[in-house]
Motif scaffolding. Structure first.
Motif, PDB file in Angstrom:
ATOM      1  N   ALA A  21       0.841  -1.200   0.000  1.00 35.84           N
ATOM      2  CA  ALA A  21       0.000   0.000   0.000  1.00 35.84           C
ATOM      3  C   ALA A  21       0.875   1.249   0.000  1.00 35.84           C
ATOM      4  N   LYS A  22       1.980   1.158   0.667  1.00 37.88           N
ATOM      5  CA  LYS A  22       2.879   2.311   0.712  1.00 37.88           C
ATOM      6  C   LYS A  22       4.127   2.033  -0.108  1.00 37.88           C
ATOM      7  N   GLY A  23       4.376   0.790  -0.436  1.00 38.05           N
ATOM      8  CA  GLY A  23       5.576   0.442  -1.172  1.00 38.05           C
ATOM      9  C   GLY A  23       6.804   0.400  -0.287  1.00 38.05           C
ATOM     10  N   ASP A  24       6.623   0.352   1.025  1.00 38.39           N
ATOM     11  CA  ASP A  24       7.788   0.315   1.900  1.00 38.39           C
ATOM     12  C   ASP A  24       7.959  -1.070   2.517  1.00 38.39           C
ATOM     13  N   THR A  25       9.070  -1.277   3.187  1.00 34.05           N
ATOM     14  CA  THR A  25       9.373  -2.552   3.791  1.00 34.05           C
ATOM     15  C   THR A  25       9.595  -2.353   5.289  1.00 34.05           C
ATOM     16  N   VAL A  26       8.913  -3.171   6.086  1.00 35.97           N
ATOM     17  CA  VAL A  26       8.997  -3.029   7.534  1.00 35.97           C
ATOM     18  C   VAL A  26       9.881  -4.145   8.085  1.00 35.97           C
ATOM     19  N   PRO A  27      10.955  -3.839   8.798  1.00 38.76           N
ATOM     20  CA  PRO A  27      11.748  -4.897   9.403  1.00 38.76           C
ATOM     21  C   PRO A  27      10.907  -5.591  10.466  1.00 38.76           C
ATOM     22  N   TRP A  28      10.995  -6.908  10.544  1.00 39.23           N
ATOM     23  CA  TRP A  28      10.146  -7.574  11.536  1.00 39.23           C
ATOM     24  C   TRP A  28      11.001  -8.473  12.423  1.00 39.23           C
ATOM     25  N   LEU A  29      11.134  -9.721  12.136  1.00 39.94           N
ATOM     26  CA  LEU A  29      12.010 -10.538  12.982  1.00 39.94           C
ATOM     27  C   LEU A  29      13.473 -10.188  12.732  1.00 39.94           C
ATOM     28  N   ALA A  30      13.753  -9.641  11.568  1.00 37.84           N
ATOM     29  CA  ALA A  30      15.103  -9.148  11.299  1.00 37.84           C
ATOM     30  C   ALA A  30      15.086  -7.635  11.453  1.00 37.84           C
ATOM     31  N   PHE A  87     -13.002  -1.802  17.794  1.00 37.45           N
ATOM     32  CA  PHE A  87     -11.551  -1.679  17.693  1.00 37.45           C
ATOM     33  C   PHE A  87     -11.204  -0.503  16.788  1.00 37.45           C
ATOM     34  N   THR A  88     -10.183   0.180  17.152  1.00 39.85           N
ATOM     35  CA  THR A  88      -9.751   1.317  16.340  1.00 39.85           C
ATOM     36  C   THR A  88      -8.308   1.117  15.938  1.00 39.85           C
ATOM     37  N   GLY A  89      -7.894   1.975  15.000  1.00 39.62           N
ATOM     38  CA  GLY A  89      -6.512   1.922  14.547  1.00 39.62           C
ATOM     39  C   GLY A  89      -6.359   1.190  13.227  1.00 39.62           C
ATOM     40  N   TRP A  90      -7.436   1.146  12.439  1.00 43.44           N
ATOM     41  CA  TRP A  90      -7.423   0.417  11.169  1.00 43.44           C
ATOM     42  C   TRP A  90      -6.596   1.148  10.116  1.00 43.44           C
ATOM     43  N   PRO A  91      -5.969   0.418   9.225  1.00 49.04           N
ATOM     44  CA  PRO A  91      -5.304   1.096   8.097  1.00 49.04           C
ATOM     45  C   PRO A  91      -6.342   1.700   7.159  1.00 49.04           C
ATOM     46  N   THR A  92      -6.064   2.858   6.636  1.00 46.17           N
ATOM     47  CA  THR A  92      -6.987   3.499   5.689  1.00 46.17           C
ATOM     48  C   THR A  92      -6.158   4.090   4.564  1.00 46.17           C
ATOM     49  N   GLU A  93      -6.861   4.656   3.657  1.00 45.14           N
ATOM     50  CA  GLU A  93      -6.151   5.272   2.529  1.00 45.14           C
ATOM     51  C   GLU A  93      -5.223   6.366   3.041  1.00 45.14           C
ATOM     52  N   ASP A  94      -5.654   7.062   4.114  1.00 43.95           N
ATOM     53  CA  ASP A  94      -4.828   8.137   4.656  1.00 43.95           C
ATOM     54  C   ASP A  94      -3.697   7.598   5.517  1.00 43.95           C
ATOM     55  N   ASN A  95      -3.906   6.442   6.057  1.00 47.94           N
ATOM     56  CA  ASN A  95      -2.880   5.863   6.910  1.00 47.94           C
ATOM     57  C   ASN A  95      -2.585   4.450   6.421  1.00 47.94           C
ATOM     58  N   PRO A  96      -1.921   4.361   5.260  1.00 43.84           N
ATOM     59  CA  PRO A  96      -1.785   3.032   4.631  1.00 43.84           C
ATOM     60  C   PRO A  96      -0.611   2.240   5.199  1.00 43.84           C
ATOM     61  N   TYR A  97      -0.635   1.991   6.481  1.00 44.47           N
ATOM     62  CA  TYR A  97       0.486   1.243   7.051  1.00 44.47           C
ATOM     63  C   TYR A  97       0.393  -0.240   6.710  1.00 44.47           C
ATOM     64  N   VAL A 147      -0.300  -8.855  10.087  1.00 47.90           N
ATOM     65  CA  VAL A 147       0.210  -8.796  11.447  1.00 47.90           C
ATOM     66  C   VAL A 147       0.406  -7.337  11.887  1.00 47.90           C
ATOM     67  N   LEU A 148       0.677  -6.476  10.915  1.00 41.66           N
ATOM     68  CA  LEU A 148       0.816  -5.062  11.268  1.00 41.66           C
ATOM     69  C   LEU A 148      -0.497  -4.519  11.813  1.00 41.66           C
ATOM     70  N   VAL A 149      -1.588  -4.954  11.198  1.00 37.38           N
ATOM     71  CA  VAL A 149      -2.890  -4.499  11.680  1.00 37.38           C
ATOM     72  C   VAL A 149      -3.157  -5.075  13.066  1.00 37.38           C
ATOM     73  N   LEU A 150      -2.860  -6.360  13.214  1.00 40.73           N
ATOM     74  CA  LEU A 150      -3.127  -7.010  14.494  1.00 40.73           C
ATOM     75  C   LEU A 150      -2.352  -6.361  15.626  1.00 40.73           C
ATOM     76  N   THR A 151      -1.209  -5.853  15.299  1.00 37.06           N
ATOM     77  CA  THR A 151      -0.405  -5.231  16.358  1.00 37.06           C
ATOM     78  C   THR A 151      -0.668  -3.736  16.461  1.00 37.06           C
ATOM     79  N   THR A 152      -1.607  -3.230  15.711  1.00 30.26           N
ATOM     80  CA  THR A 152      -1.924  -1.804  15.794  1.00 30.26           C
ATOM     81  C   THR A 152      -3.293  -1.574  16.427  1.00 30.26           C
ATOM     82  N   LEU A 153      -4.222  -2.485  16.119  1.00 27.88           N
ATOM     83  CA  LEU A 153      -5.588  -2.278  16.603  1.00 27.88           C
ATOM     84  C   LEU A 153      -5.621  -2.207  18.122  1.00 27.88           C
ATOM     85  N   GLU A 154      -6.584  -1.407  18.597  1.00 29.84           N
ATOM     86  CA  GLU A 154      -6.793  -1.409  20.047  1.00 29.84           C
ATOM     87  C   GLU A 154      -8.274  -1.287  20.323  1.00 29.84           C
TER      88      GLU A 154
END
Ligand SMILES: Nc1ncnc2c1ncn2[C@@H]1O[C@H](COP(=O)(O)OP(=O)(O)OP(=O)(O)O)[C@@H](O)[C@H]1O
Ligand SMILES: Nc1ncnc2c1ncn2[C@@H]1O[C@H](COP(=O)(O)OP(=O)(O)OP(=O)(O)O)[C@@H](O)[C@H]1O
Ligand SMILES: [Mg+2]
Ligand SMILES: [Mg+2]
Ligand code: NI
Lengths: 311, 528, 366, 317, 325
Positions: free
Chosen positions: B57-66, B497-507, B518-525
């Protein structure tokens, strides 16, 4: 040559008795209210199916309007989520549904007649073998088999018809066999054999005409089965999705969430049409039962007519 | 109905499970084996994790276990540094050996990764060595779920183990109240970022089809609706405008109409382009995809590759735009005359007729095929939609026994595989021999050279240059007819639950099957 | 106006080949399923001859195998053993698998139930026309054929005492007697030598039965047709038939000139039958006690009066015929033994468990 | 009716049927199956009703027990049994009347037994319903009844299909006399049976009748049998009675041409063979007038003088 | 006993025929489970991966007859293999986890429809022309004319979604622990209402009319007249004499129905997301999951045959006439 009290019957031909039995069957059907209602509905659908290309020329699945329009004077039954005219789809759908139903009905009944007559006429080994096959087919679970078969054969009306005939003929064969068996044991069959008639002629000219009503009943039941089973298959997406039929209309309606969006007009017409056709056929079927089995007839409040029978 | 409690009670929300429907599994079986052909939901999303996560969605790469990685200069290896303090859910620490073992197992069970020669674990780093320079490897190895060696090495038959109580590094790993129609995943008490486990758990519901899942979504029985919902504004959003949203980023695979180029007339590039011009992509997406998809352009790349697109090609696009006149002219010119009845004929005098094969269960693509068929009628070409079972369709594709069909395409972080499968000669097999990606059997030697260059290049900007050239080649050759970028379906309700990814916040996207889940699962609250 | 019925017009049967002869006919029906070996023995070694222009009555209790015999002879069933000679030709070996048309045109059958033996879907004309057409007995072909056929149809109707305009009727429009006449006309259409009539009158209204019997006699007298008249009504057998054969449990146990046989029944079973016929003329003559005794005798007799007699090779295994009275009457009785045959028949007599051994009525044995 | 009736035994008739009319109401037309029929049966008397198939004999029997089913309707006349008006009974009265006062043996014993209940259960049903006996007591009595008709009481446990036709008919007769009714209707009780068995059954009925002293309405079309058994008889034709008299009188001197035809249908077993004539096919009598006394106790419906000639002419064609 | 043995022989032949059919059908189909799975997941796989998957799933390349012998062997040893779509769950496990629900749904619906339908039929025939006889049949026939799934969807939408009276999916509320508590049983009951109701509605008309017609035929039997003549109480005649005989054909249909319960509620299960084998079969067919499909078909066929056999035995108890021949 006769006296007042002795009469030859030929002098008093009773008009009622002069009728051919088959004609009185037809007459019974025509005068039966249920049959009449059923036949009118069926006729209406058949006319509709025949006139479909005239009423709604062109491809009915063409997108002609805005999506999901409610019924309006322009689109009597509204439009689908794709913007197809529901009325056009429904009217054209009758073609495939009736075609499949009738074909399946005729084909299954035809096979049933062949198997039933052969079974009953030849008896012995042929009967044992044919009954075994029939009973095995009867015991095969229909819908699962339908699902499996439909998935394995290339899609198309032909497949649907084939699959429905394969699963549907056995029921009619059993009914027709038992009827044919009881006629086979009648003396007139033996009399025909003794007079030297050949097997084919006895089966089709002597036995078959006496099964008219049961053949008709089987035929109607098979048509109902064909229409219903086709709809079920298509609803599961196992039919030929590219044709327009009632089952497919419902498949698409489900797919496009017609109920979810509250577009009842997409969902209701095809279902009601299936029900109406099946109901009409069932009515005729019950009427057939009633005509051939007077005991089933509705009881009228007796009204004594003073015209006592001329004995 | 129990979940339909509205969003005011904060305490209730804190204990509530995030409820997600699974529309294509009528029932669940307690099998959390990631090697299973049909993997249970959330296995690769919340139980096992990967080294890195690419967010299309953003074209970026998130480091996770590495935490970081580095490709070798010669492009023949890449080294990952593992994150400290990551534990398996049974309390054991994640070690480099786990990663090495995972790849060993993967190669053994599932094959593939033929470029991967060795994986060496050293302290907290893992090095992947290739047998050739191979830049696309980064995402492939980086996004594979890592398994605990101490568990899996003890199994006699790892691919056949049901793995009923999985041990993973993910946020929600504890299987609870498992039933055929639903199960719950509860918190991993050893999670490496406990501050992000804000929801009590995840509840999956089984559905036998979209209908049921959509009904559940419309009814507010689920929090997250990752499936296709028809007329979503009306059926879903309108029922609770305040809380319900959807977002369909075009990050799915490019959906192509592929023509069997071993057959006439599809071996003629003019024909392919003319047919492409005859297709009304707006109508295709509007009717086939309820307007949620983005029409393709001449780069052939989907929204997933937005950053890779060659703007010059894209802006000077001709053959993916509707132009009936041009299509007619092109066909006339190419020698497919229109007859008196308005139907075209082939060069051998036969009518210009062919089939579009689509699997019967893909109703959306069937609609697409129907629209295409209608469009083609305008230029005098007859296309009949043929919809047998998918297996039959794919069997035809594989052996080259088909006219045309609607097919998905590779969807990787890097466009290498995509172009290799679309125009690489290495993927072309003769008719009768099975191929598994280049169904339309189009090979282009120019593209071959560019692809080889791309694979050996590890520098992103240089890769970009090569990708631009590939797109130019694609634009010239029109190996197939791109239709639209597949949307990534996703809708949610934030009553609980809040903290969903949206077009404005395409994490992340709203997919529940992507690595980004998993990014969503670890963001929602829970809503307070 | 009343006169004695004579059978003298008949040619002397003994010197000629009989019109129909049955030798050692046996028939077993398999019972149970495909894999079952059980069978019911309905006929066992039946010998019977019918001379030209002769009417033979076959009487016996229900289930004794009368219809089975007729059906075997008409080749509606396949006999298990024995031979059927029609005009001296063994038809079972001539047409092995199916009766030929030639056979069909020689032998016809009239069934018991006139309501069941005419297909309700066809007109009277159909039955006769088909019979004529199948056997080529209609017109000789060509233009006159239709007229000729029409004439034949009308002639047939007249022969059986029906009006020609009934050709257009459906069977359900006719009374039982009229139907049976149509059935007879249908059999006559092929000009057969032999007609088998299986209880042709038992389903008819009492008042018209005699008419049908008279018709049969007339056909015999005028056309010389031989007939097998099956009935369980001894009185009508006596009235119509020249000779009468008594069937019991699949075997013919007694045979002779009708008057003689019924006047002097030799076999206990025949005696039992005769005694059971209600006849007001003999009112009070029958005695239930005596009849019960007779029954016991029939049921219980286990040995043969001639067993061991060197002159009479009769034994339980090998029953033979014994002549009764004047040989001119050709009245014979088969060994009187009642031997229960593998489940066949006999049920009517087995209604009550009989004592295992009972007094053998020596007086009644042949 | 002005006709005097002669009855045996007591002069008090058990059953008195007067001017009974029964119609079958059809869709298009109705048939009068029984037309102004009158007769009475005295105590201990055996009354025979003869006639061809379809002349209305069973209909009369069913009317007496009020068993007529739907299209049939009693359109006139009266039936009185021991002074009670049968036609006016309430359903409950009727239920008690049936079998206690009048019992019936149906035309075919094969079909008049419930195939899925044992003989015992079907007899017990009668006792428990009407006499209020316990099951055990009823069973004991049922056993006695079977013995009465010479069936082994062990057969109580048999199902109908396990019995031979004769045994079934006897079981039905046993049932019929279970409650010692004053009238027993026998509707062709032996037509489906063999001559030999038929004789035994008839003998049995006679014996029972002598023992229990009930009256009998005996229906058959077998004239010989009827003449043998009954005291008085009536011959029916087309719903009407055409002749009624003492059985012997009818046998020796049948007056009505139809009765004559019936008698002719049963050739004798003794004496010379004499040609007989039946009623020619299709010959029908119409508009049969009321009975008139031809001889004392011998009533005949008047018929045309040349009737006999016509009959013979019909036969000759 | 002879009768039962004969039937047993027939069922064995029928069983053989259907397992053979079951074996042959999937093998006449183009494509294989792997390509199917592949199409469904819309994934690109390497050829080696696909091959590996094929091996893993045991897609068979042996000659047909060898497969057939292996198959027969497996059938008779109860090995139905491992499900492909649910790899590596054994087929038996997949089936056993769901067959209970199918039996519950189908069985409940069948029993209700058959019992109520037959009772209505008995009453209608006993009171010819009465209210039940004249009003119900047309209504029920009309309802019965609708396709199952259509009624199911309509009921789901109306009673589940719009009115919210009944749960709209699954066999019980997700998260509830299956246990013999009133809460759970009540919950299961509530979930059963709509799916069972639609099946009952569609099928009850057939039961009623069938019973009514046989009952009318039975009512004119001589033994009914005889029972009336015997002065028995009407209730007794209706039940012990008329209905007892008229129910025999219904028993046969019930046997058929009982067998088909296992595979019959497919459409309803799909609409209500009821976790049963019917839906599973559809899934297996669509995923070309031969082992599961064969296992299901086998189970269904075996159930049909078993049910019919049981009914045959019951029939022998109910109808003394078949005992002797
Ligand atoms: N198709 C058959 N299968 C088995 N048994 C049969 C068959 N036909 C006749 N039988 C048996 O053969 C025996 C003779 O029967 P058949 O019909 O010949 O007797 P019948 O003398 O004509 O009796 P009736 O006077 O009742 O007509 C009977 O025991 C009968 O059960
Ligand atoms: N259900 C019915 N509907 C119409 N007509 C009927 C019905 N039952 C009987 N009939 C007519 O009533 C007349 C008398 O019938 P019934 O049964 O009383 O005759 P029967 O003398 O007992 O004859 P059989 O000797 O054959 O028993 C017949 O003409 C018959 O056609
Ligand atoms: Mg016979
Ligand atoms: Mg009668
Ligand atoms: Ni001897």
């Amino acid at each position: 040559m006769t006296t007042a009290i002795l009469k030859q019957p030929t002098e008093s031909t009773e008009p009622a008795a002069a009728r051919k039995p088959n004609r009185s069957f037809v007459h019974g059907l025509i005068t039966n209210k249920k049959a009449l209602a059923g036949m009118i509905v069926m006729l209406a659908f058949i006319v509709l199916a025949l006139l479909a290309p005239v009423l709604f020329p062109g491809d009915p699945s063409r997108i002609t309007a805005m999506a999901s329009l409610e019924p309006s004077p322009e689109h009597w039954l509204g439009t689908t989520a794709k913007g197809q005219d529901v009325l056009a789809l429904t009217v054209h759908g009758s073609r495939s549904s009736l075609f499949v139903g009738l074909t399946v009905g005729f084909a299954s009944t035809f096979i049933g007649i062949l198997v039933g007559l052969a079974s009953a006429y030849f008896g012995k080994f042929i009967d044992e073998a044919l009954s075994l096959v029939t009973n095995v087919f009867l015991l095969l679970p229909g819908l699962p088999l339908l699902v499996i078969l439909a998935a394995f054969l290339p899609p198309g009306l032909g497949t649907v018809i084939l699959v429905l005939v394969v699963t549907g003929w056995a029921g009619s064969a059993r009914v027709l066999r038992s009827q044919a068996l009881s006629i086979r044991s009648k003396d007139f069959v033996a009399a025909a054999v003794v007079s030297g008639e050949r097997a084919g002629r006895i089966m089709f000219r002597e036995i078959l005409p006496n099964m008219a009503s049961i053949v008709m009943g089987t035929l109607l039941a098979c048509v109902i089965y064909g229409i219903g089973a086709q709809a079920g298959l298509e609803f599961l997406g196992l039919g030929d999705v590219s044709t327009v039929s009632w089952g497919n209309n419902l498949f698409w309606a489900g797919n496009e969430g017609a109920l979810l969006t509250g577009s009842w007009w997409v969902f209701v017409p095809s279902g009601v049409c299936i029900a109406l056709v099946a109901f009409a056929l069932a009515l005729i079927n019950y009427a057939v039962d009633e005509v051939t089995n007077p005991r089933l007839r509705k009881i009228k409040t007796p009204k004594i007519t003073e015209r006592s029978a001329a004995k | 109905t129990v979940n339909n409690s509205g969003g005011t009670d904060a305490a209730a929300n804190a204990n509530a499970f995030l409820t997600i429907p699974r529309e294509d599994m009528g029932t669940f079986v307690q099998n959390f084996n990631p090697f299973a052909p049909a993997v249970n939901p959330m296995v690769q999303q919340s139980i096992y994790e990967s080294l890195l996560i690419f967010n299309p969605a953003k074209g970026d790469t998130v480091p996770w276990l590495a935490t970081e990685w580095k490709a070798a200069e010669d492009g023949k290896s890449v080294t990952f540094t593992l994150r400290d303090g990551v534990k398996w859910s049974d309390g054991q620490p994640l070690v480099a050996d786990d990663v090495a073992y995972t790849f060993e197992l993967q190669k053994k069970i599932k094959g593939g990764l033929e470029y991967l020669e060795t994986v060496t674990a050293e302290g907290n780093t893992v090095t992947f060595n290739f047998n050739k320079p191979w830049s696309p490897a980064l995402y492939e190895v980086g996004q594979l779920s890592i398994l605990p060696k101490h568990i899996w090495s003890a199994l006699a038959d790892p691919e056949k183990d049901a793995n009923a109580t999985p041990v993973g590094t993910g946020p929600y790993t504890e299987v609870d109240s498992f039933q055929a129609q639903s199960f719950v995943l509860k918190k991993n008490t050893n999670y490496w970022q406990p501050e992000k486990q804000k929801i009590a758990g995840i509840k999956m519901l089984a559905f036998a089809g979209n209908d049921g899942a959509n009904l559940a979504a419309a009814n507010g029985d689920v929090d997250w609706a990752p499936q296709y919902i028809p007329n979503i504004e009306k059926t879903f959003v309108s029922k609770d405008k305040e809380h319900r949203q959807y977002w369909f980023p075009p990050t799915g695979a490019m959906i192509n109409w592929q023509l069997n180029t071993t057959k006439a007339p599809f071996n003629d590039v003019d024909v392919r382009k003319a047919l492409s011009m005859a297709v009304d992509r707006d109508q295709v997406t509007k009717i086939g995809m309820s307007g949620y998809a983005e029409p393709a352009d001449c780069t052939g790349l989907s929204g997933n590759y937005e950053t890779w697109k060659n703007n010059e090609v894209k802006d000077n696009c001709t053959w993916t735009k509707l132009d009936v006149q041009a299509a007619n002219d092109l066909l006339d010119k190419a020698g497919y005359p229109k007859g008196a009845d308005g139907k075209r004929t082939l060069k051998d005098g036969k009518p210009f007729e062919f089939k579009i094969s689509v699997g019967a269960t893909s109703s959306d693509w069937l609609s697409v095929a129907n629209v295409i068929s209608q469009n083609l009628a305008e230029v005098g070409v007859t296309a009949k939609v043929d919809s047998p079972d998918w297996a039959a369709v794919v069997a035809g594709y594989e052996t080259g026994d088909f006219d045309s069909g609607i097919v998905w395409s590779a969807n990787d972080p890097s466009p290498y595989k995509y172009f290799a499968a679309v125009m690489g000669t290495s993927t072309v097999k003769p008719v009768g021999t099975k191929t598994f990606d280049n169904y339309h059997r189009f090979g282009d030697t120019t593209a071959d050279a560019l692809l080889a260059e791309f694979a050996a290049e590890s520098d992103e900007s240089k890769q970009q240059d090569i990708a631009n050239k590939l797109q130019e080649e694609y634009n010239d050759a029109a190996p197939l007819v791109p239709l639209f970028s597949g949307p990534e379906w996703g809708a949610f309700t934030d009553t609980r639950f809040t903290g969903w990814p949206t077009e404005d916040n395409p994490y992340a996207t709203l997919s529940v099957r992507a690595p980004t889940t998993v990014l969503v699962l670890t963001t929602l609250e829970p809503r307070k | 106006m009343s006169h004695l019925l004579q059978s003298s017009s008949r040619p002397d049967v003994s010197t000629q080949t009989p019109a129909l002869e049955v030798r050692g006919l046996g028939k077993s029906f398999p019972i149970g399923g495909l894999f079952s070996r059980d069978e019911v023995r309905a006929l066992h070694g039946v010998d019977l001859a019918i001379g030209r222009g002769e009417i033979v009555a076959l009487v016996g209790e229900s289930g004794s195998g009368k219809s089975t015999l007729a059906r075997c002879v008409a080749r509606l069933e396949k006999p298990s053993s024995g031979a059927i000679l029609l005009d001296g030709v063994d038809v079972l070996t001539r047409d092995r698998f199916q009766a030929s048309r030639a056979f069909r045109s020689q032998l016809q059958m009239v069934f018991q139930d006139p309501f069941g033996s005419l297909n309700p879907a066809h007109r009277v004309e159909h039955f006769l026309r088909r019979s004529l057409a199948i056997h080529g007995k209609g017109g000789a072909g060509g233009r006159g054929a239709e007229l000729e056929t029409q004439r034949l149809l009308e002639e047939l109707m007249t022969t059986v005492g029906l009006q020609a305009d009934m050709l257009n009727s459906y069977p359900h429009e006719l009374s039982g007697g009229q139907r049976q006449r149509v059935a007879i006309a249908r059999a006559l259409a092929v000009k057969p030598q032999v007609i088998l009539a299986d209880e042709p009158t038992s389903m008819l209204d009492v008042s018209v039965r005699i008419g049908v019997l008279n018709l049969m006699r007339k056909l015999r007298d005028e056309q010389g047709i031989s007939m097998l008249y099956i009935t369980h009504d001894l009185a009508s057998a006596r009235y119509l038939a020249d000779r009468t054969a008594v069937m019991f449990a699949g075997e013919i146990v007694e045979e002779g000139e009708s008057l003689d046989l019924l006047a002097n029944p030799a076999h206990p079973y025949t005696q039992l039958l005769v005694s059971a016929v209600p006849d007001p003329a003999r009112a009070g003559s029958y005695d239930p006690v005596r009849r019960a005794e007779l029954r016991q005798a029939v049921m219980a007799s286990t040995n043969c009066a001639f067993d061991g007699d060197p002159d009479q090779p009769c034994s339980v295994e090998e029953p033979v015929r014994h002549h009764v009275g004047d040989p001119h009457n050709r009245h014979w009785v088969r060994c009187h033994l009642y031997r229960p045959l593998a489940g066949a028949g006999g049920h009517a007599l087995a209604t009550e468990p009989a004592p295992a051994t009972g007094p053998t009525d020596k007086k009644a044995s042949a | 009716m002005t006709v005097s009736q002669v009855s045996f035994g007591s002069h008090e008739p058990v059953l008195d049927v007067k001017n009974l009319i029964v119609k079958y109401i059809g869709d298009t037309r109705s048939t009068t199956a029984v037309d102004r029929v009158s007769f009475s049966i005295g105590t201990g008397e055996v009354f025979g009703l003869a006639g061809e198939s379809g002349c209305g004999k069973s209909t009369i029997a069913n009317s007496i027990m009020r068993l007529l089913k739907d299209p049939a309707k009693i359109a006139g006349g009266s039936i009185s049994f021991g002074g009670k008006d049968v036609l006016a009974m309430s359903p409950e009265e009727l239920r008690r009347f049936r079998w206690q006062d009048v019992a019936m043996v149906f035309q075919s014993a094969m079909n008049s037994l419930n195939p899925v209940l044992t003989i015992g259960e079907q007899i017990v049903d009668i006792f428990t319903t009407h006499a209020g006996y316990s099951r055990k007591e009823s069973l004991r009595r049922a056993g006695e009844l079977l013995e009465l008709v010479r069936i082994d009481p062990a057969r109580l446990k048999s199902y109908p299909h396990q019995l031979s036709g004769g045994m079934r008919q006897r079981a039905v007769i046993a049932m019929a006399v279970a409650l010692k009714p004053s009238l027993l209707i026998l509707d062709e009780p032996t037509t489906a049976l063999d001559v030999v068995v038929q004789q035994e059954i008839m003998a049995q009925i006679k014996e029972l009748q002598r023992e229990l002293g009930f009256s009998v309405l005996f229906i058959t079309h077998d004239m010989s049998l009827m003449v043998e058994l009954s005291h008085r008889m009536a011959v029916m034709y087309g719903g009407r009675i055409v002749e009624t008299a003492k059985a012997q009188d009818v046998y020796t001197n049948p007056r009505h041409p139809y009765t004559q035809a019936l008698m002719g249908a049963f050739p004798p077993l003794t004496g010379p063979r004499v040609p007989l004539t039946g009623l020619p096919d299709g010959v029908k009598f119409r508009s049969i007038p009321d009975l008139a006394e031809a001889a004392p106790g011998h009533l005949v419906a008047p018929f045309g003088a040349d009737a006999e000639a016509a009959v013979l002419e019909g036969a000759a064609r | 006993m002879h009768f039962i043995l004969r039937r047993l022989g027939f069922y064995l032949i029928a069983f053989w025929a259907s397992i053979t059919l079951n074996f042959l059908l999937p093998r006449f189909m183009p494509g294989d489970p792997v390509s199917r799975m592949f199409a469904r997941t819309q994934d690109r796989m390497q050829p080696e991966q696909i091959e590996a998957l094929r091996k893993l799933l045991g897609v068979d390349d042996r000659p047909l007859w060898e497969q057939y012998i292996g198959y027969l062997h497996n059938v008779f040893t109860g090995q139905m293999g491992v499900s492909i779509s649910r790899f590596p769950t054994p087929v038996t496990e997949v089936i056993s986890s769901q067959i209970g629900w199918t039996l519950l749904l189908g069985g409940t619906a069948l029993v209700i429809a058959a019992v109520v339908g037959n009772l209505l039929g008995i009453l209608a025939a006993w009171r010819r022309g009465g209210a039940i006889d004249s009003a119900l049949p047309p209504v029920l026939v009309f309802i019965g004319s609708f396709p199952y799934f259509w009624l199911a969807m309509g009921a789901l939408y109306l009673f589940g979604v719009v009115l919210g009276w009944f749960p709209i999916r699954h066999a019980f509320t997700a998260g509830l622990e299956p246990a013999f508590t009133w809460e759970f049983i009540g919950d299961v009951g509530a979930h059963l209402v709509l799916p069972a109701l639609t099946i009952v509605l569609v099928s009850i008309g057939g039961w009623m009319l069938g019973m009514r017609n046989t009952m009318i035929a039975t009512n004119s039997e001589d033994y009914i007249t005889m029972a009336e003549a015997k002065g028995l109480r009407p209730g007794r005649i209706m039940l012990r004499y008329a209905a007892r005989n008229a129910m025999l054909p219904s028993v046969t249909s019930f046997g058929m129905g009982l067998g088909f319960v296992v595979g019959g509620a497919l459409l309803t299960e799909v609409v209500f997301a009821y976790p049963g084998v019917g839906y599973q079969l559809l899934n297996a067919v669509q995923g070309l999951d031969y082992p599961l499909m064969q296992g299901l078909f086998l189970t269904i066929t075996a159930a049909v045959l078993l049910a019919n056999f049981l009914v045959d035995i019951l029939y022998v108890r109910l109808d003394p006439r078949v005992r002797s021949n």
